[in-house]
Write an enzyme that holds these catalytic residues in place. Structure first.
Site, PDB file in Angstrom:
ATOM      1  N   ARG A   1      -0.999   9.333  -0.148  1.00 29.47           N
ATOM      2  CA  ARG A   1      -2.260   9.800  -0.721  1.00 29.47           C
ATOM      3  C   ARG A   1      -2.246  11.293  -1.034  1.00 29.47           C
ATOM      4  O   ARG A   1      -2.816  11.723  -2.044  1.00 29.47           O
ATOM      5  CB  ARG A   1      -3.412   9.495   0.241  1.00 29.47           C
ATOM      6  CG  ARG A   1      -3.729   8.025   0.277  1.00 29.47           C
ATOM      7  CD  ARG A   1      -4.831   7.707   1.250  1.00 29.47           C
ATOM      8  NE  ARG A   1      -5.194   6.295   1.153  1.00 29.47           N
ATOM      9  CZ  ARG A   1      -6.069   5.694   1.939  1.00 29.47           C
ATOM     10  NH1 ARG A   1      -6.660   6.379   2.909  1.00 29.47           N
ATOM     11  NH2 ARG A   1      -6.354   4.426   1.777  1.00 29.47           N
TER      12      ARG A   1
ATOM     13  N   HIS B   1     -12.083  12.206   2.046  1.00 29.78           N
ATOM     14  CA  HIS B   1     -12.100  10.838   2.568  1.00 29.78           C
ATOM     15  C   HIS B   1     -11.947  10.753   4.071  1.00 29.78           C
ATOM     16  O   HIS B   1     -12.561   9.900   4.715  1.00 29.78           O
ATOM     17  CB  HIS B   1     -10.962  10.073   1.881  1.00 29.78           C
ATOM     18  CG  HIS B   1     -10.921   8.614   2.183  1.00 29.78           C
ATOM     19  ND1 HIS B   1     -11.995   7.784   1.957  1.00 29.78           N
ATOM     20  CD2 HIS B   1      -9.940   7.830   2.694  1.00 29.78           C
ATOM     21  CE1 HIS B   1     -11.661   6.541   2.304  1.00 29.78           C
ATOM     22  NE2 HIS B   1     -10.433   6.547   2.780  1.00 29.78           N
TER      23      HIS B   1
ATOM     24  N   ARG C   1      -2.613  10.696   6.460  1.00 31.38           N
ATOM     25  CA  ARG C   1      -2.706   9.318   6.924  1.00 31.38           C
ATOM     26  C   ARG C   1      -2.311   8.351   5.822  1.00 31.38           C
ATOM     27  O   ARG C   1      -2.702   8.530   4.674  1.00 31.38           O
ATOM     28  CB  ARG C   1      -4.139   9.013   7.370  1.00 31.38           C
ATOM     29  CG  ARG C   1      -4.355   7.567   7.764  1.00 31.38           C
ATOM     30  CD  ARG C   1      -5.732   7.333   8.352  1.00 31.38           C
ATOM     31  NE  ARG C   1      -6.817   7.403   7.381  1.00 31.38           N
ATOM     32  CZ  ARG C   1      -7.107   6.447   6.495  1.00 31.38           C
ATOM     33  NH1 ARG C   1      -6.386   5.354   6.416  1.00 31.38           N
ATOM     34  NH2 ARG C   1      -8.142   6.601   5.673  1.00 31.38           N
TER      35      ARG C   1
ATOM     36  N   HIS D   1      -8.741  11.435  -0.798  1.00 34.77           N
ATOM     37  CA  HIS D   1      -8.271  10.162  -1.339  1.00 34.77           C
ATOM     38  C   HIS D   1      -8.074  10.357  -2.834  1.00 34.77           C
ATOM     39  O   HIS D   1      -8.921  10.945  -3.494  1.00 34.77           O
ATOM     40  CB  HIS D   1      -9.305   9.068  -1.063  1.00 34.77           C
ATOM     41  CG  HIS D   1      -8.808   7.678  -1.278  1.00 34.77           C
ATOM     42  ND1 HIS D   1      -8.515   7.182  -2.523  1.00 34.77           N
ATOM     43  CD2 HIS D   1      -8.535   6.678  -0.410  1.00 34.77           C
ATOM     44  CE1 HIS D   1      -8.091   5.933  -2.403  1.00 34.77           C
ATOM     45  NE2 HIS D   1      -8.095   5.594  -1.132  1.00 34.77           N
TER      46      HIS D   1
ATOM     47  N   GLN E   1      -7.942  14.671   4.432  1.00 35.65           N
ATOM     48  CA  GLN E   1      -7.372  13.849   3.367  1.00 35.65           C
ATOM     49  C   GLN E   1      -8.328  13.708   2.192  1.00 35.65           C
ATOM     50  O   GLN E   1      -9.482  13.313   2.373  1.00 35.65           O
ATOM     51  CB  GLN E   1      -7.048  12.460   3.906  1.00 35.65           C
ATOM     52  CG  GLN E   1      -6.513  11.519   2.837  1.00 35.65           C
ATOM     53  CD  GLN E   1      -5.918  10.255   3.442  1.00 35.65           C
ATOM     54  OE1 GLN E   1      -6.638   9.328   3.789  1.00 35.65           O
ATOM     55  NE2 GLN E   1      -4.603  10.213   3.573  1.00 35.65           N
TER      56      GLN E   1
ATOM     57  N   LEU F   1     -15.623   5.618  -3.230  1.00 29.85           N
ATOM     58  CA  LEU F   1     -14.227   5.199  -3.101  1.00 29.85           C
ATOM     59  C   LEU F   1     -13.834   4.096  -4.081  1.00 29.85           C
ATOM     60  O   LEU F   1     -14.569   3.134  -4.298  1.00 29.85           O
ATOM     61  CB  LEU F   1     -13.995   4.703  -1.669  1.00 29.85           C
ATOM     62  CG  LEU F   1     -12.543   4.384  -1.318  1.00 29.85           C
ATOM     63  CD1 LEU F   1     -11.681   5.630  -1.384  1.00 29.85           C
ATOM     64  CD2 LEU F   1     -12.466   3.761   0.068  1.00 29.85           C
TER      65      LEU F   1
ATOM     66  N   GLU G   1      -7.436   1.874  -2.662  1.00 31.39           N
ATOM     67  CA  GLU G   1      -6.012   1.979  -2.945  1.00 31.39           C
ATOM     68  C   GLU G   1      -5.436   0.594  -3.278  1.00 31.39           C
ATOM     69  O   GLU G   1      -4.356   0.486  -3.872  1.00 31.39           O
ATOM     70  CB  GLU G   1      -5.309   2.571  -1.718  1.00 31.39           C
ATOM     71  CG  GLU G   1      -3.861   2.910  -1.936  1.00 31.39           C
ATOM     72  CD  GLU G   1      -3.285   3.752  -0.795  1.00 31.39           C
ATOM     73  OE1 GLU G   1      -4.036   4.535  -0.195  1.00 31.39           O
ATOM     74  OE2 GLU G   1      -2.087   3.616  -0.520  1.00 31.39           O
TER      75      GLU G   1
ATOM     76  N   PHE H   1       0.852  -1.189   0.000  1.00 28.76           N
ATOM     77  CA  PHE H   1       0.000   0.000   0.000  1.00 28.76           C
ATOM     78  C   PHE H   1       0.885   1.236   0.000  1.00 28.76           C
ATOM     79  O   PHE H   1       2.063   1.151   0.361  1.00 28.76           O
ATOM     80  CB  PHE H   1      -0.884  -0.003   1.258  1.00 28.76           C
ATOM     81  CG  PHE H   1      -2.371   0.037   0.962  1.00 28.76           C
ATOM     82  CD1 PHE H   1      -2.961  -0.948   0.198  1.00 28.76           C
ATOM     83  CD2 PHE H   1      -3.175   1.053   1.472  1.00 28.76           C
ATOM     84  CE1 PHE H   1      -4.324  -0.923  -0.058  1.00 28.76           C
ATOM     85  CE2 PHE H   1      -4.543   1.086   1.225  1.00 28.76           C
ATOM     86  CZ  PHE H   1      -5.124   0.095   0.461  1.00 28.76           C
TER      87      PHE H   1
END
Lengths: 574, 246
Positions: free
Chosen positions: A287, A352, A387, A239, A237, A253, A256, A124
């Site tokens: 991100r 997000h 994050r 995304h 954030q 969404l 990821e 990730f």
């Protein structure tokens, strides 16, 4: 009539507001301590936004990459958060996440497996090693169902479809909460020795968002009204990959994990543009960087047909894609007529997650108000300025457990408190006021305008002029919201519910705009066009929002020095 | 396209009384029924009651009967429905209406409490292989939309809520029973409290499952076989007579 008879009343040692991952994990821990636990949630049990988490849960289990350990996870988290993280939280999180995952397994969770029979981990963004424990692309569902089953087994009381509108205090201590049943409109009072806020995020204030109707910042607003401090609210954030087409699904969404499994981003000219923005990590950059890169490509005229970027995973075998990303496959096929095993998806940034939140003690989740705790997205500090993907689910477990533990322990020592009828009556007046304002404004319109303001003026890129304008617009919206009206019966009246949720959204939006204006640098998710550099001086302080009298105040507080042993870990990366 | 509209015929009412009300809604490309309901809330009737959360078929909140078919509204495209007639949107029929499209599904949460949770085998090694968890993972895809409960004729037509658990809870029980490390036996519960014998495998539940779980073939039939094995197998019955369970 005394409130004891007028209002339905429930009494608990620990009251938990919110039934996502953090709330349920807190409840389980408080139950294990022998506390009488009540959980209040706005939706049905098991529908909280945690269910939408897709890609996985970050924990340095070292099942796939043997070199992984908590030190590397800590370093990745701090680096991803641009070193603004509460270092103690980042340390506890990295150290405890593997045990929290094992616990889930012992409670019945079925993660995807390695060939040697262990929990499988995937790559990730921003994680040095393959670290995300997962179940295809529905990890959040697995987690929430496991926690829900565990809580039901241990016997918690759940108050579903119930919205808390005010925390009740005795002196400076919280002693209960007031709210209403969505199903009936009837009012309810909870008495509690400790309260854990686990209400999640604030994304519903933005137009393009991955968040559900519940994510209106209720817990942060409740805590703020009760005198607690909010920390780092400027860090929101976006995304990088939400759906962009068709219009109705905009913002939903796209995990990821698509990139974690090898997905490649290209612009309309077919260029793999991440080579330009982060040549080393490419699509698996953090991100904040990927979101800004896509946004920049679109703004400079290289966007996809509907104003996004192309994300392609179709070079992988179709069966593999369907097995590892089943819900993405169905989501695109059914909602966008796109077969992701054959061609690219169109994706673009979507609001997000908020890194900021209620300021808490790292070890216990204790807020600055006695008796009041917070965990999960509602709490601030753990993720700093940005994050990493996968760090949210692990955050919920690590700090949900810690908050539940501390709340139960403190409940055992809590002095006797009394409910103040005047507070309840004031809360009731506020709540029912929209019914008394016949002909007032439709709250849906105000919400729509709020989303426009936050999207266009407090978005991915910010500047002084926009943020000042946003604050002016938010004042106007507050005035309009104060005149919003509801009609019809009190039974499941969604317009009326929205008038209340709007109050929370406006409070957290205002906090976000003020903090964003004050932080004259760019760091992580907070990008100021007029202050593009990351400044060392700003890395040494947090911004705190608190209510003084009726005014929202903002102060800078210096950050403590990081212990030498943690500094050494950060130095190892170089 | 810009001016195109659709008519939604939506149930408005409560437990006692109600009627279908028509709303004209502007169409946008790719629109789903839930978008249309939201448009009604925002522009015409703010108090229209509906449950929803994720809007991406992951939470199972927005179940309804669209043109008489049980559906998740977030997944039902307007362009999949006949454009020349009103689209009916009614609450799921098996559960009592609270208001408009919202029903009282609390019975499901009560049934769920009857099922004993996962209990690992003592000294379990916590090694499991993908082939061992595949079966359980299929069942754990369930998003609790309760559409299977809604269409099951044992519940919908015969209202056997006292005696019957319904497909959702056979799926949950199957996940537990087929967990490689679980130590409990829920077969007596299936027979006695969840009434699995009432199911005559018409597969209505499987047909409506938005997660494509093979409810009948993979969960219910194997569980029925286990009930038969434990309770009706002649050899076992003899063994049990001679060596009664302690």
């Amino acid at each position: 009539m005394s409130p004891a008879t007028k209002y339905e009343t429930h009494e608990h040692d620990v009251l938990i507001i919110g039934a996502g991952g953090a709330g349920l994990r807190a409840a389980i821990e408080a139950l294990a301590q022998g506390a009488r636990v009540g959980v209040v949630c706005k939706s049905l049990l098991g529908k909280a936004h945690t269910v939408m988490a897709e890609g996985g849960l970050a924990a340095a289990m070292a099942n796939v990459d043997k070199a992984d350990n908590w030190r590397t996870h800590f370093r990745d988290t701090m680096s991803g958060g641009k070193y603004l993280n509460n270092w103690r939280m980042a340390q506890l999180h990295a150290q405890e996440a593997p045990d929290r995952v094992r616990e889930l397994e012992q409670w019945g969770a079925l993660f995807d497996r390695t060939d040697t029979g262990d929990i499988l981990q995937r790559a990730f963004g921003g994680h040095t090693f393959k670290r995300l424990c997962h179940v295809g692309d529905r990890t959040g569902l697995e987690m929430i169902r496991t926690l829900q089953d565990r809580g039901v087994d241990l016997g918690f009381d759940v108050y579903m479809e119930c919205t808390i509108t005010r925390l009740l205090k005795d002196g400076d201590r919280v002693c209960g909460a007031f709210g209403y049943w969505r199903n009936s409109g009837n009012l309810v009072v909870f008495k509690a020795k400790s309260i854990v806020i686990a209400t999640g995020g604030i994304g519903k204030s933005w137009k393009i968002t991955s968040n559900s109707w519940e994510c209106t910042g209720d817990g942060m607003a409740l805590a703020y009204e009760a005198g607690a401090e909010l920390l780092d609210m400027e860090f929101v954030q976006f995304h990088p990959t939400g759906m962009v087409w068709p219009p109705g699904v905009r913002g939903i969404l796209v995990t990821e994990a698509v990139r974690g499994e090898g997905g490649i981003l290209r612009n309309k000219n077919g260029e793999r543009f991440m080579e330009k923005y982060d040549p080393k990590r490419l699509e698996l950059s953090t991100r904040d960087i990927v979101a800004r890169s896509i946004y920049t490509e679109v703004r400079e005229g290289r966007g996809s047909e509907h104003g996004g970027a192309y994300l392609n995973i179709s070079h992988k075998p179709a069966e593999y894609v369907k097995r590892k990303l089943p819900s993405m496959y169905h989501q695109f096929k059914e909602l966008a007529d796109v077969d992701i095993t054959k061609g690219p998806m169109e994706v673009g940034p979507t609001c997000h997650y908020v890194m900021g939140g209620i300021r808490v003690d790292a070890e216990t989740g204790q807020s600055t108000v006695p008796g009041l705790f917070a965990a999960g997205e509602a709490a601030g500090g753990m993720h700093g300025a940005n994050r990493l993907g996968g760090n949210s689910l692990s955050d919920l477990l690590v700090f949900g457990r810690r908050a539940g533990l501390a709340a139960a322990q403190q409940a055992g020592k809590c002095p006797a408190t009394a409910i103040d009828n005047a507070q309840i009556e004031a809360a009731e007046r506020d709540l029912l006021a929209p019914f008394t304002r016949a002909g007032g404004e439709n709250p849906y319109k105000i919400h729509e305008n709020l989303q426009d303001v936050m999207q266009s003026l407090v978005g991915i890129f910010r500047n002084d002029e926009d943020l000042r304008k946003a604050i002016v617009e938010l004042e106007k919206l507050k005035a309009r919201a104060a005149n919003a009206s509801a009609s019809g019966s009190h039974v499941y009246n969604t317009g009326w519910h929205l008038t209340r949720d709007l109050q929370s959204m406006l409070t957290v939006s205002e906090a976000c705009a003020h903090a964003a204006l004050a932080r004259t640098e760019s760091r992580g998710a907070h990008s100021r066009i007029d202050f593009p550099k990351t400044e060392d001086a700003w890395g040494k302080k947090n911004l705190i929002i608190a209510k003084k009298g009726s005014a929202m105040t903002l102060t800078e507080v210096p950050r403590g020095a990081m212990p030498a042993e943690l500094q050494e870990i950060l130095a190892e990366s170089k | 396209m810009a001016d195109a509209t659709a008519t939604l015929r939506v149930f408005r009412g409560d437990a006692e009384t109600g009627k279908a009300v028509d709303y004209e809604v502007p169409l946008t490309p790719g629109m789903v029924v839930l978008d249309a309901i939201h448009s009604i809330q925002a522009n015409q009737s703010p108090d229209l009651a509906v449950r929803w959360n994720c809007k991406a078929a992951k939470c199972g909140s927005c179940s309804a009967e669209v043109n008489g078919r049980p559906k998740l509204m977030c997944k039902t495209r307007m362009d999949s429905l006949p454009p020349d007639q009103p689209i009916t949107v009614f609450p799921i029929k098996t559960f009592p209406v609270i208001k408009d499209l919202v029903t009282d599904v609390s019975w499901n949460y009560e049934v769920n409490k009857k099922i004993p949770a996962f209990k690992p085998k003592p000294n379990a090694e916590w090694k499991m292989y993908q082939r061992d968890v595949d079966r359980g993972q299929e069942f754990r895809k369930c998003i609790e939309c309760f559409l299977c409960q809604n269409v099951c004729h044992v519940l919908r037509d015969h209202d056997k809520k006292q005696d019957f658990g319904g497909p959702r809870f056979f799926v949950r029980t199957a996940a537990l029973e087929m967990h490689p490390l679980d130590s409990r036996n829920r077969i007596p519960l299936l027979r006695e409290q969840l009434g699995i014998g009432y199911c005559n495998i018409t597969k209505c539940c499987t047909e409506v499952c938005p997660e494509d779980i093979h409810i009948t073939d993979n969960a219910i039939i194997p569980l029925k076989e286990r009930v038969v094995d434990q309770f009706y197998d002649p050899l076992t019955m003899i063994v049990r007579k001679i060596f009664p369970a302690k």
